[in-house]
Scaffold this motif. Structure first.
Motif, PDB file in Angstrom:
ATOM      1  N   GLU A  15       0.851  -1.123   0.013  1.00 32.89           N
ATOM      2  CA  GLU A  15      -0.017   0.000   0.061  1.00 32.89           C
ATOM      3  C   GLU A  15       0.729   1.412   0.107  1.00 32.89           C
ATOM      4  O   GLU A  15       1.919   1.371   0.688  1.00 32.89           O
ATOM      5  CB  GLU A  15      -1.054  -0.017   1.298  1.00 32.89           C
ATOM      6  N   TYR A  16       0.586   2.305  -0.911  1.00 34.89           N
ATOM      7  CA  TYR A  16       1.167   3.408  -0.944  1.00 34.89           C
ATOM      8  C   TYR A  16       0.140   4.683  -0.681  1.00 34.89           C
ATOM      9  O   TYR A  16      -0.785   4.629  -1.105  1.00 34.89           O
ATOM     10  CB  TYR A  16       1.950   3.568  -2.240  1.00 34.89           C
ATOM     11  N   THR A  17       0.952   5.886  -0.225  1.00 36.72           N
ATOM     12  CA  THR A  17       0.098   6.890  -0.187  1.00 36.72           C
ATOM     13  C   THR A  17       0.436   7.767  -1.402  1.00 36.72           C
ATOM     14  O   THR A  17       1.168   7.556  -2.042  1.00 36.72           O
ATOM     15  CB  THR A  17       0.450   7.510   1.254  1.00 36.72           C
ATOM     16  N   PHE A  18      -0.266   9.123  -1.499  1.00 34.46           N
ATOM     17  CA  PHE A  18      -0.035   9.930  -2.597  1.00 34.46           C
ATOM     18  C   PHE A  18       1.265  10.575  -2.251  1.00 34.46           C
ATOM     19  O   PHE A  18       2.119  10.889  -3.288  1.00 34.46           O
ATOM     20  CB  PHE A  18      -1.098  10.818  -2.517  1.00 34.46           C
ATOM     21  N   ALA A  19       1.809  10.688  -1.056  1.00 38.32           N
ATOM     22  CA  ALA A  19       2.877  11.147  -1.006  1.00 38.32           C
ATOM     23  C   ALA A  19       4.122  10.163  -1.408  1.00 38.32           C
ATOM     24  O   ALA A  19       5.210  10.480  -2.043  1.00 38.32           O
ATOM     25  CB  ALA A  19       3.331  11.565   0.573  1.00 38.32           C
ATOM     26  N   ASP A  20       3.895   8.966  -1.268  1.00 40.46           N
ATOM     27  CA  ASP A  20       4.787   7.792  -1.830  1.00 40.46           C
ATOM     28  C   ASP A  20       4.909   8.041  -3.415  1.00 40.46           C
ATOM     29  O   ASP A  20       6.071   7.932  -4.171  1.00 40.46           O
ATOM     30  CB  ASP A  20       4.303   6.507  -1.290  1.00 40.46           C
ATOM     31  N   VAL A  21       3.729   8.081  -4.009  1.00 48.93           N
ATOM     32  CA  VAL A  21       3.658   8.299  -5.360  1.00 48.93           C
ATOM     33  C   VAL A  21       4.335   9.444  -5.896  1.00 48.93           C
ATOM     34  O   VAL A  21       4.990   9.536  -6.933  1.00 48.93           O
ATOM     35  CB  VAL A  21       2.047   8.042  -5.870  1.00 48.93           C
ATOM     36  N   LYS A  22       4.154  10.562  -5.063  1.00 49.30           N
ATOM     37  CA  LYS A  22       4.632  11.901  -5.643  1.00 49.30           C
ATOM     38  C   LYS A  22       6.179  11.891  -5.821  1.00 49.30           C
ATOM     39  O   LYS A  22       6.856  12.520  -6.347  1.00 49.30           O
ATOM     40  CB  LYS A  22       4.124  12.989  -4.856  1.00 49.30           C
ATOM     41  N   THR A  41      -1.443  -0.781  -3.995  1.00 49.60           N
ATOM     42  CA  THR A  41      -2.608  -0.101  -4.183  1.00 49.60           C
ATOM     43  C   THR A  41      -2.282   1.118  -3.555  1.00 49.60           C
ATOM     44  O   THR A  41      -1.664   1.511  -2.658  1.00 49.60           O
ATOM     45  CB  THR A  41      -3.630  -0.811  -3.361  1.00 49.60           C
ATOM     46  N   LEU A  42      -3.439   2.121  -3.490  1.00 50.99           N
ATOM     47  CA  LEU A  42      -3.228   3.561  -2.756  1.00 50.99           C
ATOM     48  C   LEU A  42      -4.209   3.334  -1.713  1.00 50.99           C
ATOM     49  O   LEU A  42      -5.360   3.123  -1.837  1.00 50.99           O
ATOM     50  CB  LEU A  42      -3.994   4.563  -4.076  1.00 50.99           C
ATOM     51  N   LYS A  43      -3.450   3.767  -0.762  1.00 50.22           N
ATOM     52  CA  LYS A  43      -4.253   4.227   0.420  1.00 50.22           C
ATOM     53  C   LYS A  43      -4.552   5.619   0.720  1.00 50.22           C
ATOM     54  O   LYS A  43      -3.633   6.499   0.811  1.00 50.22           O
ATOM     55  CB  LYS A  43      -3.238   3.812   1.750  1.00 50.22           C
ATOM     56  N   ARG A  44      -5.575   5.903   0.474  1.00 51.43           N
ATOM     57  CA  ARG A  44      -6.000   7.326   0.553  1.00 51.43           C
ATOM     58  C   ARG A  44      -6.244   8.084   1.990  1.00 51.43           C
ATOM     59  O   ARG A  44      -6.515   7.284   2.863  1.00 51.43           O
ATOM     60  CB  ARG A  44      -7.253   7.454  -0.204  1.00 51.43           C
ATOM     61  N   THR A  45      -5.948   9.174   1.914  1.00 49.90           N
ATOM     62  CA  THR A  45      -6.384   9.972   3.208  1.00 49.90           C
ATOM     63  C   THR A  45      -7.477  10.945   3.003  1.00 49.90           C
ATOM     64  O   THR A  45      -7.624  11.404   1.853  1.00 49.90           O
ATOM     65  CB  THR A  45      -4.996  10.564   3.751  1.00 49.90           C
ATOM     66  N   ALA A  46      -7.799  11.863   3.810  1.00 51.54           N
ATOM     67  CA  ALA A  46      -9.026  12.523   3.688  1.00 51.54           C
ATOM     68  C   ALA A  46      -8.332  13.699   2.950  1.00 51.54           C
ATOM     69  O   ALA A  46      -9.285  14.541   2.134  1.00 51.54           O
ATOM     70  CB  ALA A  46      -9.155  13.333   5.074  1.00 51.54           C
ATOM     71  N   SER A  47      -7.052  14.305   2.899  1.00 47.24           N
ATOM     72  CA  SER A  47      -6.756  15.319   2.206  1.00 47.24           C
ATOM     73  C   SER A  47      -6.156  14.862   0.354  1.00 47.24           C
ATOM     74  O   SER A  47      -6.139  15.812  -0.125  1.00 47.24           O
ATOM     75  CB  SER A  47      -5.374  15.762   2.491  1.00 47.24           C
ATOM     76  N   ASP A  48      -6.513  13.888   0.265  1.00 47.53           N
ATOM     77  CA  ASP A  48      -6.012  13.301  -0.958  1.00 47.53           C
ATOM     78  C   ASP A  48      -7.464  13.518  -2.192  1.00 47.53           C
ATOM     79  O   ASP A  48      -8.540  13.683  -1.791  1.00 47.53           O
ATOM     80  CB  ASP A  48      -5.999  11.754  -1.227  1.00 47.53           C
ATOM     81  N   PRO A  49      -6.974  13.835  -3.299  1.00 49.16           N
ATOM     82  CA  PRO A  49      -8.319  13.893  -4.415  1.00 49.16           C
ATOM     83  C   PRO A  49      -9.173  13.002  -4.361  1.00 49.16           C
ATOM     84  O   PRO A  49      -8.848  11.743  -4.027  1.00 49.16           O
ATOM     85  CB  PRO A  49      -7.433  14.003  -5.693  1.00 49.16           C
ATOM     86  N   LYS A  50     -10.250  13.032  -4.593  1.00 48.36           N
ATOM     87  CA  LYS A  50     -11.517  12.241  -4.695  1.00 48.36           C
ATOM     88  C   LYS A  50     -11.290  11.114  -5.564  1.00 48.36           C
ATOM     89  O   LYS A  50     -10.743  11.410  -6.827  1.00 48.36           O
ATOM     90  CB  LYS A  50     -12.859  12.575  -4.811  1.00 48.36           C
ATOM     91  N   PRO A  51     -11.382   9.943  -5.480  1.00 49.05           N
ATOM     92  CA  PRO A  51     -11.215   8.797  -6.619  1.00 49.05           C
ATOM     93  C   PRO A  51     -12.316   8.816  -7.593  1.00 49.05           C
ATOM     94  O   PRO A  51     -13.297   9.301  -7.462  1.00 49.05           O
ATOM     95  CB  PRO A  51     -11.432   7.449  -5.644  1.00 49.05           C
ATOM     96  N   VAL A  52     -11.943   8.410  -8.808  1.00 50.37           N
ATOM     97  CA  VAL A  52     -12.552   8.270  -9.880  1.00 50.37           C
ATOM     98  C   VAL A  52     -13.308   7.016  -9.668  1.00 50.37           C
ATOM     99  O   VAL A  52     -12.800   5.878  -9.646  1.00 50.37           O
ATOM    100  CB  VAL A  52     -11.779   8.182 -11.016  1.00 50.37           C
TER     101      VAL A  52
END
Length: 124
Positions: free
Chosen positions: A4-11, A76-87
């Motif tokens: 599992e990765y966060t958006f911070a990891d992906v960036k 997979t992406l582990k979303r947080t409340a501050s992340d963009p909404k999923p499609v």
């Protein structure tokens, strides 16, 4: 079990050789594919480190492209409340366009029948 990765990891992966992106909350490592991408490297660089779901679907990729993408999956992406909404994974622009085209065909035939009936009544 997948990682599992966060958006911070992906960036953190936004270079040509180390390029990650997200499609439908799955994280893909596309660095090795950048030079082979039929749309050119600029297309992938524009969405590096981001959610590329809409960009991926807007192009209307083939089944073969989706198989290649599956081979690039890293987690997979582990979303947080501050992340963009999923499609939503249930909607696809190609399905929507197909439904719109089908409706337009039926509407055209309906209007044509009404016009033909009106002309028949007027001139008969």
């Amino acid at each position: 079990m997948s990682a599992e990765y966060t958006f911070a990891d992906v960036k953190e992966h936004q270079s040509k050789k180390d390029l990650w992106l997200v499609v439908y909350d799955k994280v893909y490592s596309c660095g090795e594919f950048v030079d082979e991408h039929p749309g050119g490297e600029e297309v992938l660089m524009d969405v590096a480190g981001q959610d590329a779901t809409l960009a991926f679907e807007d192009v209307g990729h083939s089944d073969e492209a989706r198989e290649i993408l599956n081979g690039l999956l890293v987690g997979t992406l582990k979303r947080t409340a501050s992340d963009p909404k999923p499609v939503p994974s249930t909607s696809s622009p190609s399905q929507t366009q197909s439904n719109d085209a089908g409706t337009a065909v039926y509407a055209f035939f309906f209007v044509a029948v009404v016009v033909a009936f009106g002309a028949y009544k007027m001139y008969a």
